[in-house]
Motif scaffolding. Structure first.
Motif, PDB file in Angstrom:
ATOM      1  N   LEU A 197       0.045 -12.525  -5.706  1.00  0.00           N
ATOM      2  CA  LEU A 197       1.088 -11.519  -5.508  1.00  0.00           C
ATOM      3  C   LEU A 197       2.485 -12.100  -5.699  1.00  0.00           C
ATOM      4  CD1 LEU A 197      -0.377  -9.639  -2.419  1.00  0.00           C
ATOM      5  CD2 LEU A 197      -0.232  -8.788  -4.771  1.00  0.00           C
ATOM      6  N   ARG A 198       2.633 -13.398  -5.459  1.00  0.00           N
ATOM      7  CA  ARG A 198       3.934 -14.059  -5.626  1.00  0.00           C
ATOM      8  C   ARG A 198       4.133 -14.616  -7.029  1.00  0.00           C
ATOM      9  NH1 ARG A 198       2.393 -16.086  -0.317  1.00  0.00           N
ATOM     10  NH2 ARG A 198       1.500 -17.878  -1.362  1.00  0.00           N
ATOM     11  N   SER A 199       3.127 -14.522  -7.862  1.00  0.00           N
ATOM     12  CA  SER A 199       3.178 -15.117  -9.200  1.00  0.00           C
ATOM     13  C   SER A 199       4.213 -14.422 -10.089  1.00  0.00           C
ATOM     14  CB  SER A 199       1.797 -15.011  -9.854  1.00  0.00           C
ATOM     15  OG  SER A 199       1.851 -15.466 -11.180  1.00  0.00           O
ATOM     16  N   SER A 200       4.753 -15.172 -11.021  1.00  0.00           N
ATOM     17  CA  SER A 200       5.675 -14.585 -11.998  1.00  0.00           C
ATOM     18  C   SER A 200       4.917 -13.966 -13.173  1.00  0.00           C
ATOM     19  CB  SER A 200       6.646 -15.653 -12.514  1.00  0.00           C
ATOM     20  OG  SER A 200       5.920 -16.694 -13.139  1.00  0.00           O
ATOM     21  N   ASP A 201       3.612 -14.200 -13.244  1.00  0.00           N
ATOM     22  CA  ASP A 201       2.760 -13.657 -14.303  1.00  0.00           C
ATOM     23  C   ASP A 201       2.296 -12.250 -13.916  1.00  0.00           C
ATOM     24  OD1 ASP A 201       0.995 -13.263 -16.419  1.00  0.00           O
ATOM     25  OD2 ASP A 201      -0.567 -14.531 -15.547  1.00  0.00           O
ATOM     26  N   ALA A 202       2.691 -11.265 -14.702  1.00  0.00           N
ATOM     27  CA  ALA A 202       2.380  -9.871 -14.382  1.00  0.00           C
ATOM     28  C   ALA A 202       0.877  -9.608 -14.315  1.00  0.00           C
ATOM     29  CB  ALA A 202       3.027  -8.942 -15.404  1.00  0.00           C
ATOM     30  N   GLU A 203       0.109 -10.220 -15.201  1.00  0.00           N
ATOM     31  CA  GLU A 203      -1.348 -10.016 -15.198  1.00  0.00           C
ATOM     32  C   GLU A 203      -1.973 -10.576 -13.919  1.00  0.00           C
ATOM     33  OE1 GLU A 203      -5.177 -11.433 -17.786  1.00  0.00           O
ATOM     34  OE2 GLU A 203      -3.320 -11.013 -18.864  1.00  0.00           O
ATOM     35  N   LEU A 216      -3.226  -7.592  -6.840  1.00  0.00           N
ATOM     36  CA  LEU A 216      -3.090  -6.270  -6.224  1.00  0.00           C
ATOM     37  C   LEU A 216      -4.433  -5.557  -6.185  1.00  0.00           C
ATOM     38  CD1 LEU A 216       0.278  -4.959  -7.640  1.00  0.00           C
ATOM     39  CD2 LEU A 216      -0.375  -5.058  -5.230  1.00  0.00           C
ATOM     40  N   GLU A 217      -5.192  -5.677  -7.253  1.00  0.00           N
ATOM     41  CA  GLU A 217      -6.517  -5.052  -7.299  1.00  0.00           C
ATOM     42  C   GLU A 217      -7.410  -5.623  -6.196  1.00  0.00           C
ATOM     43  OE1 GLU A 217     -10.317  -5.076 -10.269  1.00  0.00           O
ATOM     44  OE2 GLU A 217      -8.326  -5.016 -11.181  1.00  0.00           O
ATOM     45  N   PHE A 218      -7.418  -6.939  -6.061  1.00  0.00           N
ATOM     46  CA  PHE A 218      -8.234  -7.566  -5.024  1.00  0.00           C
ATOM     47  C   PHE A 218      -7.738  -7.229  -3.627  1.00  0.00           C
ATOM     48  CE2 PHE A 218      -9.346 -10.879  -8.354  1.00  0.00           C
ATOM     49  CZ  PHE A 218     -10.617 -10.380  -8.558  1.00  0.00           C
ATOM     50  N   SER A 219      -6.429  -7.094  -3.463  1.00  0.00           N
ATOM     51  CA  SER A 219      -5.883  -6.819  -2.133  1.00  0.00           C
ATOM     52  C   SER A 219      -6.381  -5.490  -1.577  1.00  0.00           C
ATOM     53  CB  SER A 219      -4.353  -6.846  -2.159  1.00  0.00           C
ATOM     54  OG  SER A 219      -3.838  -5.724  -2.852  1.00  0.00           O
ATOM     55  N   ARG A 220      -6.719  -4.557  -2.474  1.00  0.00           N
ATOM     56  CA  ARG A 220      -7.222  -3.260  -2.021  1.00  0.00           C
ATOM     57  C   ARG A 220      -8.541  -3.388  -1.275  1.00  0.00           C
ATOM     58  NH1 ARG A 220      -7.294   0.299  -7.154  1.00  0.00           N
ATOM     59  NH2 ARG A 220      -8.548   1.565  -5.760  1.00  0.00           N
ATOM     60  N   HIS A 221      -9.213  -4.511  -1.427  1.00  0.00           N
ATOM     61  CA  HIS A 221     -10.500  -4.736  -0.778  1.00  0.00           C
ATOM     62  C   HIS A 221     -10.385  -5.676   0.418  1.00  0.00           C
ATOM     63  CE1 HIS A 221     -12.275  -2.693  -4.159  1.00  0.00           C
ATOM     64  NE2 HIS A 221     -11.569  -3.475  -4.957  1.00  0.00           N
ATOM     65  N   MET A 222      -9.155  -6.000   0.808  1.00  0.00           N
ATOM     66  CA  MET A 222      -8.936  -6.930   1.916  1.00  0.00           C
ATOM     67  C   MET A 222      -8.031  -6.276   2.956  1.00  0.00           C
ATOM     68  SD  MET A 222      -8.238 -10.523  -0.027  1.00  0.00           S
ATOM     69  CE  MET A 222      -8.464 -11.453   1.477  1.00  0.00           C
ATOM     70  N   ALA A 223      -8.601  -5.564   3.855  1.00  0.00           N
ATOM     71  CA  ALA A 223      -7.812  -4.926   4.906  1.00  0.00           C
ATOM     72  C   ALA A 223      -7.496  -5.956   5.992  1.00  0.00           C
ATOM     73  CB  ALA A 223      -8.566  -3.745   5.493  1.00  0.00           C
ATOM     74  N   THR A 224      -6.428  -6.686   5.787  1.00  0.00           N
ATOM     75  CA  THR A 224      -6.011  -7.699   6.752  1.00  0.00           C
ATOM     76  C   THR A 224      -4.510  -7.578   6.999  1.00  0.00           C
ATOM     77  OG1 THR A 224      -5.844 -10.073   7.182  1.00  0.00           O
ATOM     78  CG2 THR A 224      -5.831  -9.414   4.891  1.00  0.00           C
ATOM     79  N   ALA A 225      -4.129  -7.733   8.227  1.00  0.00           N
ATOM     80  CA  ALA A 225      -2.719  -7.593   8.605  1.00  0.00           C
ATOM     81  C   ALA A 225      -1.834  -8.630   7.923  1.00  0.00           C
ATOM     82  CB  ALA A 225      -2.578  -7.685  10.119  1.00  0.00           C
ATOM     83  N   ASP A 226      -2.411  -9.711   7.426  1.00  0.00           N
ATOM     84  CA  ASP A 226      -1.627 -10.734   6.720  1.00  0.00           C
ATOM     85  C   ASP A 226      -0.990 -10.170   5.457  1.00  0.00           C
ATOM     86  OD1 ASP A 226      -2.218 -12.909   8.486  1.00  0.00           O
ATOM     87  OD2 ASP A 226      -4.225 -12.953   7.622  1.00  0.00           O
ATOM     88  N   LEU A 227      -1.560  -9.098   4.915  1.00  0.00           N
ATOM     89  CA  LEU A 227      -1.011  -8.479   3.704  1.00  0.00           C
ATOM     90  C   LEU A 227       0.049  -7.420   4.008  1.00  0.00           C
ATOM     91  CD1 LEU A 227      -4.284  -7.990   1.640  1.00  0.00           C
ATOM     92  CD2 LEU A 227      -2.455  -9.636   1.218  1.00  0.00           C
ATOM     93  N   ARG A 233       4.144  -3.688   2.215  1.00  0.00           N
ATOM     94  CA  ARG A 233       5.322  -2.850   2.517  1.00  0.00           C
ATOM     95  C   ARG A 233       6.397  -3.068   1.451  1.00  0.00           C
ATOM     96  NH1 ARG A 233       5.518   0.581   7.175  1.00  0.00           N
ATOM     97  NH2 ARG A 233       7.660   0.653   6.499  1.00  0.00           N
ATOM     98  N   ALA A 234       6.558  -4.318   1.010  1.00  0.00           N
ATOM     99  CA  ALA A 234       7.542  -4.616  -0.035  1.00  0.00           C
ATOM    100  C   ALA A 234       7.134  -3.954  -1.352  1.00  0.00           C
ATOM    101  CB  ALA A 234       7.682  -6.127  -0.217  1.00  0.00           C
ATOM    102  N   GLN A 285       7.860  -0.274  -1.356  1.00  0.00           N
ATOM    103  CA  GLN A 285       9.277   0.051  -1.498  1.00  0.00           C
ATOM    104  C   GLN A 285       9.802  -0.170  -2.913  1.00  0.00           C
ATOM    105  OE1 GLN A 285      11.187   1.423   0.897  1.00  0.00           O
ATOM    106  NE2 GLN A 285       9.317   1.522   2.111  1.00  0.00           N
ATOM    107  N   SER A 286       9.310  -1.218  -3.600  1.00  0.00           N
ATOM    108  CA  SER A 286       9.970  -1.566  -4.859  1.00  0.00           C
ATOM    109  C   SER A 286       9.015  -1.812  -6.034  1.00  0.00           C
ATOM    110  CB  SER A 286      10.821  -2.824  -4.648  1.00  0.00           C
ATOM    111  OG  SER A 286      10.008  -3.905  -4.264  1.00  0.00           O
ATOM    112  N   GLY A 287       7.759  -1.475  -5.887  1.00  0.00           N
ATOM    113  CA  GLY A 287       6.820  -1.720  -6.979  1.00  0.00           C
ATOM    114  C   GLY A 287       6.749  -0.567  -7.960  1.00  0.00           C
ATOM    115  N   ASP A 288       6.053  -0.804  -9.070  1.00  0.00           N
ATOM    116  CA  ASP A 288       5.809   0.277 -10.019  1.00  0.00           C
ATOM    117  C   ASP A 288       4.712   1.180  -9.450  1.00  0.00           C
ATOM    118  OD1 ASP A 288       3.380  -1.066 -10.409  1.00  0.00           O
ATOM    119  OD2 ASP A 288       3.975  -1.898 -12.323  1.00  0.00           O
TER     120      ASP A 288
END
Length: 70
Positions: free
Chosen positions: A15-21, A27-38, A43-44, A47-50
């Motif tokens: 998520l912090r990478s400068s590589d868009a791919e 982001l795709e993987f994060s949808r399968h990880m319901a953890t408060a660490d994310l 939230r960011a 607010q500011s994503g596509d």
């Protein structure tokens, strides 16, 4: 499922990478990880994503019970 801490670190790193791919894949993987660490990162993105980023963030935040995505 076996190494949740490692998976979380890979997702956060992506998520912090400068590589868009790489960010899109994380982001795709994060949808399968319901953890408060994310929570702060999602939230960011909310607010500011596509549109794809916002959708993924809404999925994660919805799983976490964030009232902003109801």
């Amino acid at each position: 499922a076996v190494d949740r801490a490692g998976a979380l670190e890979r997702v956060l790193s992506g998520l912090r990478s400068s590589d868009a791919e790489r960010r899109a894949k994380a982001l795709e993987f994060s949808r399968h990880m319901a953890t408060a660490d994310l929570w702060p990162t999602m939230r960011a993105y909310l607010q500011s994503g596509d549109s794809q980023s916002r959708f993924a963030a809404e999925c994660v935040l919805g799983q976490l019970g964030d009232p902003s995505v109801e």
